[in-house]
Motif scaffolding. Structure first.
Motif, PDB file in Angstrom:
ATOM      1  N   LEU A   1       0.852  -1.213   0.000  1.00 45.21           N
ATOM      2  CA  LEU A   1       0.000   0.000   0.000  1.00 45.21           C
ATOM      3  C   LEU A   1       0.876   1.247   0.000  1.00 45.21           C
ATOM      4  N   ALA A   2       1.925   1.211   0.829  1.00 44.65           N
ATOM      5  CA  ALA A   2       2.803   2.386   0.939  1.00 44.65           C
ATOM      6  C   ALA A   2       3.550   2.637  -0.364  1.00 44.65           C
ATOM      7  N   ALA A   3       3.767   1.575  -1.139  1.00 46.75           N
ATOM      8  CA  ALA A   3       4.467   1.745  -2.428  1.00 46.75           C
ATOM      9  C   ALA A   3       3.508   2.150  -3.536  1.00 46.75           C
ATOM     10  N   GLY A   4       2.251   2.432  -3.180  1.00 50.34           N
ATOM     11  CA  GLY A   4       1.304   2.921  -4.181  1.00 50.34           C
ATOM     12  C   GLY A   4       0.355   1.863  -4.721  1.00 50.34           C
ATOM     13  N   GLY A   5       0.477   0.648  -4.211  1.00 51.09           N
ATOM     14  CA  GLY A   5      -0.417  -0.412  -4.676  1.00 51.09           C
ATOM     15  C   GLY A   5      -1.824  -0.228  -4.141  1.00 51.09           C
ATOM     16  N   ASN A   6      -2.773  -0.898  -4.779  1.00 50.56           N
ATOM     17  CA  ASN A   6      -4.139  -0.819  -4.248  1.00 50.56           C
ATOM     18  C   ASN A   6      -4.405  -2.031  -3.346  1.00 50.56           C
ATOM     19  N   ALA A   7      -5.636  -2.119  -2.843  1.00 48.50           N
ATOM     20  CA  ALA A   7      -5.952  -3.161  -1.865  1.00 48.50           C
ATOM     21  C   ALA A   7      -5.766  -4.567  -2.451  1.00 48.50           C
ATOM     22  N   ILE A   8      -5.961  -4.684  -3.746  1.00 52.97           N
ATOM     23  CA  ILE A   8      -5.841  -6.013  -4.353  1.00 52.97           C
ATOM     24  C   ILE A   8      -4.365  -6.398  -4.423  1.00 52.97           C
ATOM     25  N   ASP A   9      -3.525  -5.467  -4.836  1.00 58.28           N
ATOM     26  CA  ASP A   9      -2.076  -5.726  -4.840  1.00 58.28           C
ATOM     27  C   ASP A   9      -1.633  -6.153  -3.439  1.00 58.28           C
ATOM     28  N   ALA A  10      -2.113  -5.401  -2.441  1.00 56.04           N
ATOM     29  CA  ALA A  10      -1.693  -5.695  -1.063  1.00 56.04           C
ATOM     30  C   ALA A  10      -2.216  -7.051  -0.618  1.00 56.04           C
ATOM     31  N   ALA A  11      -3.447  -7.368  -1.003  1.00 57.10           N
ATOM     32  CA  ALA A  11      -4.029  -8.655  -0.594  1.00 57.10           C
ATOM     33  C   ALA A  11      -3.226  -9.820  -1.179  1.00 57.10           C
ATOM     34  N   VAL A  12      -2.785  -9.673  -2.410  1.00 54.97           N
ATOM     35  CA  VAL A  12      -1.998 -10.758  -3.017  1.00 54.97           C
ATOM     36  C   VAL A  12      -0.666 -10.901  -2.274  1.00 54.97           C
ATOM     37  N   ALA A  13      -0.080  -9.771  -1.899  1.00 51.93           N
ATOM     38  CA  ALA A  13       1.161  -9.823  -1.113  1.00 51.93           C
ATOM     39  C   ALA A  13       0.924 -10.532   0.221  1.00 51.93           C
ATOM     40  N   VAL A  14      -0.202 -10.234   0.862  1.00 47.93           N
ATOM     41  CA  VAL A  14      -0.522 -10.875   2.144  1.00 47.93           C
ATOM     42  C   VAL A  14      -0.730 -12.379   1.932  1.00 47.93           C
ATOM     43  N   GLY A  15      -1.436 -12.715   0.872  1.00 46.52           N
ATOM     44  CA  GLY A  15      -1.708 -14.134   0.589  1.00 46.52           C
ATOM     45  C   GLY A  15      -0.419 -14.926   0.448  1.00 46.52           C
ATOM     46  N   TYR A  16       0.526 -14.387  -0.318  1.00 41.78           N
ATOM     47  CA  TYR A  16       1.802 -15.104  -0.481  1.00 41.78           C
ATOM     48  C   TYR A  16       2.609 -15.099   0.820  1.00 41.78           C
ATOM     49  N   ALA A  17       2.569 -13.988   1.542  1.00 42.63           N
ATOM     50  CA  ALA A  17       3.336 -13.936   2.800  1.00 42.63           C
ATOM     51  C   ALA A  17       2.804 -14.968   3.796  1.00 42.63           C
ATOM     52  N   LEU A  18       1.490 -15.103   3.863  1.00 41.55           N
ATOM     53  CA  LEU A  18       0.913 -16.092   4.791  1.00 41.55           C
ATOM     54  C   LEU A  18       1.317 -17.513   4.419  1.00 41.55           C
TER      55      LEU A  18
ATOM     56  N   MET B   1     -11.940 -14.739  -2.633  1.00 44.39           N
ATOM     57  CA  MET B   1     -11.646 -13.320  -2.428  1.00 44.39           C
ATOM     58  C   MET B   1     -12.829 -12.485  -2.920  1.00 44.39           C
ATOM     59  N   VAL B   2     -13.432 -11.753  -1.991  1.00 45.92           N
ATOM     60  CA  VAL B   2     -14.515 -10.848  -2.384  1.00 45.92           C
ATOM     61  C   VAL B   2     -13.935  -9.439  -2.479  1.00 45.92           C
ATOM     62  N   ILE B   3     -14.211  -8.798  -3.608  1.00 52.47           N
ATOM     63  CA  ILE B   3     -13.614  -7.478  -3.882  1.00 52.47           C
ATOM     64  C   ILE B   3     -14.726  -6.463  -4.106  1.00 52.47           C
ATOM     65  N   ARG B   4     -14.538  -5.291  -3.535  1.00 49.39           N
ATOM     66  CA  ARG B   4     -15.458  -4.192  -3.851  1.00 49.39           C
ATOM     67  C   ARG B   4     -14.594  -2.986  -4.187  1.00 49.39           C
ATOM     68  N   MET B   5     -14.666  -2.575  -5.448  1.00 52.20           N
ATOM     69  CA  MET B   5     -13.856  -1.444  -5.872  1.00 52.20           C
ATOM     70  C   MET B   5     -14.582  -0.147  -5.519  1.00 52.20           C
ATOM     71  N   ALA B   6     -13.788   0.905  -5.351  1.00 50.95           N
ATOM     72  CA  ALA B   6     -14.382   2.193  -4.952  1.00 50.95           C
ATOM     73  C   ALA B   6     -15.413   2.678  -5.965  1.00 50.95           C
ATOM     74  N   ASP B   7     -15.241   2.269  -7.240  1.00 49.16           N
ATOM     75  CA  ASP B   7     -16.215   2.718  -8.255  1.00 49.16           C
ATOM     76  C   ASP B   7     -17.470   1.852  -8.287  1.00 49.16           C
ATOM     77  N   GLY B   8     -17.584   0.932  -7.345  1.00 48.32           N
ATOM     78  CA  GLY B   8     -18.811   0.145  -7.244  1.00 48.32           C
ATOM     79  C   GLY B   8     -18.721  -1.239  -7.876  1.00 48.32           C
ATOM     80  N   ARG B   9     -17.675  -1.485  -8.681  1.00 49.11           N
ATOM     81  CA  ARG B   9     -17.548  -2.844  -9.246  1.00 49.11           C
ATOM     82  C   ARG B   9     -17.344  -3.838  -8.120  1.00 49.11           C
ATOM     83  N   MET B  10     -17.843  -5.033  -8.332  1.00 44.11           N
ATOM     84  CA  MET B  10     -17.633  -6.055  -7.303  1.00 44.11           C
ATOM     85  C   MET B  10     -17.326  -7.391  -7.964  1.00 44.11           C
TER      86      MET B  10
ATOM     87  N   TYR C   1      -7.962  -6.775 -11.122  1.00 36.09           N
ATOM     88  CA  TYR C   1      -8.266  -5.635 -10.237  1.00 36.09           C
ATOM     89  C   TYR C   1      -7.030  -4.976  -9.631  1.00 36.09           C
ATOM     90  N   GLY C   2      -5.865  -5.583  -9.801  1.00 38.45           N
ATOM     91  CA  GLY C   2      -4.652  -5.013  -9.231  1.00 38.45           C
ATOM     92  C   GLY C   2      -4.024  -3.987 -10.158  1.00 38.45           C
TER      93      GLY C   2
END
Ligand code: DON
Length: 581
Positions: free
Chosen positions: A59-76, A92-101, A154-155
């Motif tokens: 997230l701090a490197a500019g990624g969005n929640a999906i990028d971060a979630a994939v990083a968490v998934g591999y780290a776990l 994985m359930v995703i809800r984008m800020a623009d309303g896509r799901m 979505y990433g």
């Protein structure tokens, strides 16, 4: 807990918080002594701090929640081998800020050579343990393909940018926390029949003690192959060959074609509504989303907010709703690609109202009355929920308001106990989530029927319920948990605590939970979840109450309307951590 009187400052702070609560419905914790994790720009909540931190970095490197979630998934997959995985599956359930799901289904599949009677002996009885340990227990893994689908659709980052934290953790190692050390010691003994598992995770009889550094060079190599080749590095080539070799040596039937043919599915979340909140959750092959929404629908005729929280009335209502939803789960739910799940009907208010028509205040509706089944199902009344359950949930939100709710699993702790030779990862035992025989309970005491019978390439029914709650077009809560059959009711209770009791998300997660799943016909409660008078009242009304170990490990996020940021609510029932950004 330290007595209130010795904590004057907290008392003042809490009083202040309480007045804020009364004015504005603060989503902060009123009971927690430590301040909750707060993130103005995003939040990651996961089973352990290292994995959560991997997400925060993205997230701090500019990624969005999906990028971060994939990083968490591999780290776990590195830091939490009992459940984090590349050898299992998830949702994985995703809800984008623009309303896509979206609902990404990377559930494991039955191998092509599977058949409905594969766990029965010659006389048609279920062979104990066969669907839980060893090669036959393994479903075709979906995680690597699923995480890639999330990233591609979505990433914003490339796989190599988000998988690196995991590779570092595997290569350089990390200090093992108490819980993991304990689990690895258990594994070292339980997996005596699987020398590769003992070698890799039990370090040949010398599993890491708390605080020791645990390196996983084989896994680091496998992850590097995936970084280089993407999912092809897992589903084809050396890793795939080793996987097939290891499964078959342990008596399993997964083939190279099964791996090559594995595809995750991009589905549409099931949706519902409760008191102004839109509920987005996982459709089949999970039962979770439909059961959650149908239970919330059944609850609409009651005024939970006027009842004593965890009083006899409150618990009766939850129990009767849960009983009905789980009865229906056993008959109507399965992989909708193979079985016509009546999703629309189950989500309708007409169904919810009909189902609750025979509810009587102060009197249990025995489970036999809710759905009469044959003798075999009645035997399951004796089944007792086992205590050790491993799956893991992580929740992520970013500064744009994109949200991810992911539950992933090997099924039972450390899955099938089979480790892929030289590749450093464990394989799932998800085949146990199929109904091995109609009416015979699985490891979670859940019964199933034709809808969830084993068929080649079919996905086994799940209870995983990664969920996102939206209000006024903005994400308000992200909730999910492990816990097998208790997942759906745990997600519901956390949400109800927040909405009906106006608890902050930290308290909503922390409060003790109760659970009913139709069969066996008992209310399971966490220690101290109900007072003795409530238990006595329930028992007078025909309920049986059983105290069990903790229920679930909900890793949730809530929106804070005061600061307009995110509160992380990692469950204290495990080693979970929240890292704000
Ligand atoms: O998909 C399911 O419902 C189960 N395999 C989940 C297992 C689980 O939650 C075990 N852990 N806590």
């Amino acid at each position: 807990m330290t007595p209130l009187i010795t904590r004057p400052f907290q008392l003042i702070a809490r009083t202040l918080l309480m007045s804020l609560f009364l004015i504005g419905g603060i989503s902060n914790s009123l009971l927690a002594w430590d301040p909750p994790a707060y993130g103005q720009n995003g939040m990651v909540v996961a089973h352990d701090e290292l994995a959560a931190e991997a997400g925060r970095k993205v997230l701090a490197a500019g990624g969005n929640a999906i990028d971060a979630a994939v990083a968490v998934g591999y780290a776990l997959a590195v830091t939490y081998p009992p459940a984090g995985n590349i050898g299992g599956g998830g949702f994985m359930v995703i809800r984008m800020a623009d309303g896509r799901m979206a609902a990404i289904d990377y559930r494991e599949k039955a191998p092509a050579r599977a058949n409905r009677d594969m766990f029965l002996d010659d006389s048609g009885r279920v062979v104990p343990g066969l669907s839980l340990q060893g090669g036959l227990a393994v479903g075709v893994p979906g995680t690597v393909a699923g995480l890639q689908m999330a990233l591609d659709n979505y990433g914003t980052m490339k796989l190599k940018e988000v998988i690196n934290p995991a590779i570092d953790l595997a290569k350089r190692g990390f200090p093992v926390n108490f819980y993991l050390s304990y689990a690895l010691h258990y594994l070292n003994q339980a997996a005596a029949k699987y020398p590769e598992t003992v070698r890799v995770f039990g370090r040949d009889g010398n599993p890491p003690k708390p605080g020791e550094i645990f390196k996983q060079p084989d896994l680091a190599r496998t992850l590097k192959t995936i970084r280089r080749k993407g999912p092809a590095g897992f589903y084809q080539g050396k890793v795939a060959e080793k996987l097939v070799e290891s499964v078959q040596a342990a008596g399993g039937i997964i083939s190279l074609e099964d791996l090559e043919n594995y595809q995750p599915v991009l589905r549409r979340p099931v949706t519902g509504e409760y008191k102004g909140y839109q509920v987005l959750s996982m459709p089949p092959p999970s039962s979770g989303g439909i059961a959650l929404i149908s239970m919330l629908n059944m609850l609409k005729q009651f005024e939970l907010d006027t009842m004593d929280w965890h009083g006899a009335d409150y618990v009766q209502v939850l129990t009767e709703v849960e009983r009905r939803a789980y009865a229906d789960r056993s008959v109507w739910f399965g992989d909708a690609d193979y079985w016509p799940v009546p999703t629309e009907t189950l989500l309708s208010m007409a169904y919810a109202n009909t189902r609750m028509a025979d509810f009587v205040w102060g009197k249990a509706t025995p489970s036999e009355m809710v759905q009469p089944l044959g003798d075999a199902a009645m035997d399951s009344l004796k089944a007792v929920l086992r205590e050790s359950e491993e799956t893991t949930h992580y929740s992520v939100v970013d500064k744009w308001g994109n949200a991810v709710s992911t539950t992933t699993t090997l099924n039972w702790t450390f899955g099938s106990l089979v480790t892929v030779n030289d590749c450093g990862f464990l394989l799932n035992d998800e085949m146990d989530d199929f109904s091995a025989k109609p009416g015979v309970p699985n490891a979670f005491g859940l019964v199933g029927n034709e809808a969830n019978a084993i068929q080649p390439n079919k996905r086994m029914l799940s209870s995983m319920t990664p969920t996102i709650f939206v209000k006024n077009d903005s994400v308000r809560y992200i909730i999910g948990t492990p816990g097998g059959s208790t997942i759906i009711t745990s997600v519901m209770q956390v949400f109800l605590n927040a909405i009906e009791e106006r608890m902050g998300i930290v308290d909503a997660v922390r409060m003790p939970r109760v659970h009913h799943q139709w069969l066996p016909d008992v209310i399971y409660i966490e220690p101290y979840a109900l007072g003795p008078e409530t238990i006595a009242a329930l028992e007078r009304n025909g309920y049986r109450v059983v105290i069990r170990s903790t229920i679930g490990e909900v890793n949730a996020i809530g929106w804070d309307p005061i600061f307009k940021g995110w509160i992380g609510a990692p469950d204290q029932r495990g080693a979970a951590a929240a890292v704000g950004y």
